[in-house]
Write a protein that holds these residues in place. Structure first.
Motif, PDB file in Angstrom:
ATOM      1  N   ARG A 183     -84.863 106.369  36.252  1.00 15.10           N
ATOM      2  CA  ARG A 183     -85.654 105.502  35.478  1.00 15.10           C
ATOM      3  C   ARG A 183     -84.709 104.985  34.108  1.00 15.10           C
ATOM      4  N   MET A 184     -85.198 104.081  33.440  1.00 15.60           N
ATOM      5  CA  MET A 184     -84.746 103.672  32.067  1.00 15.60           C
ATOM      6  C   MET A 184     -85.231 104.335  31.279  1.00 15.60           C
ATOM      7  N   VAL A 185     -84.845 104.488  29.947  1.00 17.53           N
ATOM      8  CA  VAL A 185     -85.477 105.037  28.871  1.00 17.53           C
ATOM      9  C   VAL A 185     -85.399 104.189  27.702  1.00 17.53           C
ATOM     10  N   PRO A 186     -86.447 103.222  27.586  1.00 16.09           N
ATOM     11  CA  PRO A 186     -86.500 101.960  26.519  1.00 16.09           C
ATOM     12  C   PRO A 186     -86.763 102.538  25.382  1.00 16.09           C
ATOM     13  N   SER A 187     -87.328 103.443  25.289  1.00 16.13           N
ATOM     14  CA  SER A 187     -87.550 104.008  23.765  1.00 16.13           C
ATOM     15  C   SER A 187     -86.348 104.348  22.932  1.00 16.13           C
ATOM     16  N   PHE A 188     -85.350 104.458  23.528  1.00 15.82           N
ATOM     17  CA  PHE A 188     -84.331 104.812  22.400  1.00 15.82           C
ATOM     18  C   PHE A 188     -83.632 103.271  21.820  1.00 15.82           C
ATOM     19  N   ALA A 189     -83.254 103.501  20.576  1.00 16.14           N
ATOM     20  CA  ALA A 189     -83.057 102.592  19.660  1.00 16.14           C
ATOM     21  C   ALA A 189     -81.461 102.072  20.147  1.00 16.14           C
ATOM     22  N   VAL A 190     -81.152 101.004  20.366  1.00 13.79           N
ATOM     23  CA  VAL A 190     -79.710 100.517  20.816  1.00 13.79           C
ATOM     24  C   VAL A 190     -79.029  99.586  19.727  1.00 13.79           C
ATOM     25  N   GLU A 191     -77.851 100.026  19.147  1.00 15.94           N
ATOM     26  CA  GLU A 191     -77.269  99.075  18.062  1.00 15.94           C
ATOM     27  C   GLU A 191     -76.794  97.879  18.541  1.00 15.94           C
ATOM     28  N   ASP A 192     -76.462  96.937  17.628  1.00 10.85           N
ATOM     29  CA  ASP A 192     -76.250  95.460  17.957  1.00 10.85           C
ATOM     30  C   ASP A 192     -74.874  95.394  18.616  1.00 10.85           C
ATOM     31  N   ILE A 193     -74.927  95.299  19.909  1.00 10.90           N
ATOM     32  CA  ILE A 193     -73.667  95.130  20.605  1.00 10.90           C
ATOM     33  C   ILE A 193     -73.370  94.057  21.497  1.00 10.90           C
ATOM     34  N   GLY A 194     -74.413  92.874  21.363  1.00  7.01           N
ATOM     35  CA  GLY A 194     -74.683  92.057  22.047  1.00  7.01           C
ATOM     36  C   GLY A 194     -75.427  91.909  23.325  1.00  7.01           C
ATOM     37  N   LEU A 195     -76.175  93.032  23.365  1.00  2.79           N
ATOM     38  CA  LEU A 195     -76.878  93.455  24.417  1.00  2.79           C
ATOM     39  C   LEU A 195     -78.309  93.827  23.998  1.00  2.79           C
ATOM     40  N   PRO A 196     -79.184  92.708  23.579  1.00  3.51           N
ATOM     41  CA  PRO A 196     -80.631  93.156  23.329  1.00  3.51           C
ATOM     42  C   PRO A 196     -81.484  93.829  24.023  1.00  3.51           C
ATOM     43  N   GLU A 197     -81.406  93.527  25.251  1.00  2.00           N
ATOM     44  CA  GLU A 197     -82.200  94.470  26.313  1.00  2.00           C
ATOM     45  C   GLU A 197     -81.402  94.631  27.506  1.00  2.00           C
TER      46      GLU A 197
END
Length: 211
Positions: A183-197
């Protein structure tokens, strides 16, 4: 850094943010080339939920080819020297062994694009003719990575949360360990690396194959 099992090493945050951005940009270029990314169809008719672009050798379940036989038959993109160099650096870092890194000669990269609902069933990377380690690089959204045993898809296994920038190397006695992404863990914050989702996973391998 931690050894999850003999020959299996997880290095959180191994890629810095600039490297993550550069890899995402490269993955987008590869996916835009020719027929682009595809969700491979399995021999029994099922279709994978991840989309893949291959470099060096094109993976078709369960074999490799120099041409994209399940797409338009065009030649597979070459594996860039800089990406192979990154693989050598990764092996040296994971095993704390510069000699192991220097001897690593990856000639395959599978670039997997995960959406929010993508999964990867438990499987072995056994289509290669070499037993060199597999290098796995994570970009974007977090996921649960399950690394199991070499005998079957069941227990014992260990679940790791892989975040953006994490490195996993598995080889040696666990080169053929079953592994997957339940499974994915969408609740984690992701920094701006050009991949918004979504998530990108790059796996580097040594084919042991000849043209």
């Amino acid at each position: 850094m931690g050894e999850v099992a003999p020959g299996v090493v997880h290095v959180p945050g191994w890629l810095d943010v600039e490297r993550r951005r550069g890899l995402v940009a490269a993955c987008r270029r590869w996916a835009a080339h020719g027929p682009g990314a595809r969700a491979a169809r399995l021999p029994r008719g099922g279709q994978m939920s991840v989309e893949t672009v291959c470099l060096g050798w094109h993976w078709i379940p369960y074999r490799y080819s120099r041409t994209r036989d399940d797409q338009d038959g065009s030649a597979v993109l070459p594996l860039p020297t800089w990406l192979a160099d990154l693989g050598r650096e990764a092996v040296a870092a994971a095993y704390d062994d510069p000699a192991a890194g220097a001897g690593y000669r990856p000639d395959i990269a599978l670039v997997n694009f995960y959406g929010a609902d993508s999964r990867m069933g438990m499987h072995q990377d056994r289509d290669e003719a070499a037993d060199d380690p597999v290098v796995s690089l994570s970009l974007g959204a977090a996921c649960v990575f399950r690394i199991g045993n070499t005998e079957n898809r069941g227990r014992p296994y260990t679940d790791l949360v892989l975040d953006s920038g994490d490195l996993v190397v598995f080889g040696r006695e666990n080169r053929l360990a079953y592994h997957g992404v339940p499974r994915m863990v969408p609740s984690f914050a992701v920094e701006d690396i050009g991949l918004p989702e979504g998530r990108i996973n790059i796996t580097l391998r040594v084919s042991g194959l000849q043209d």
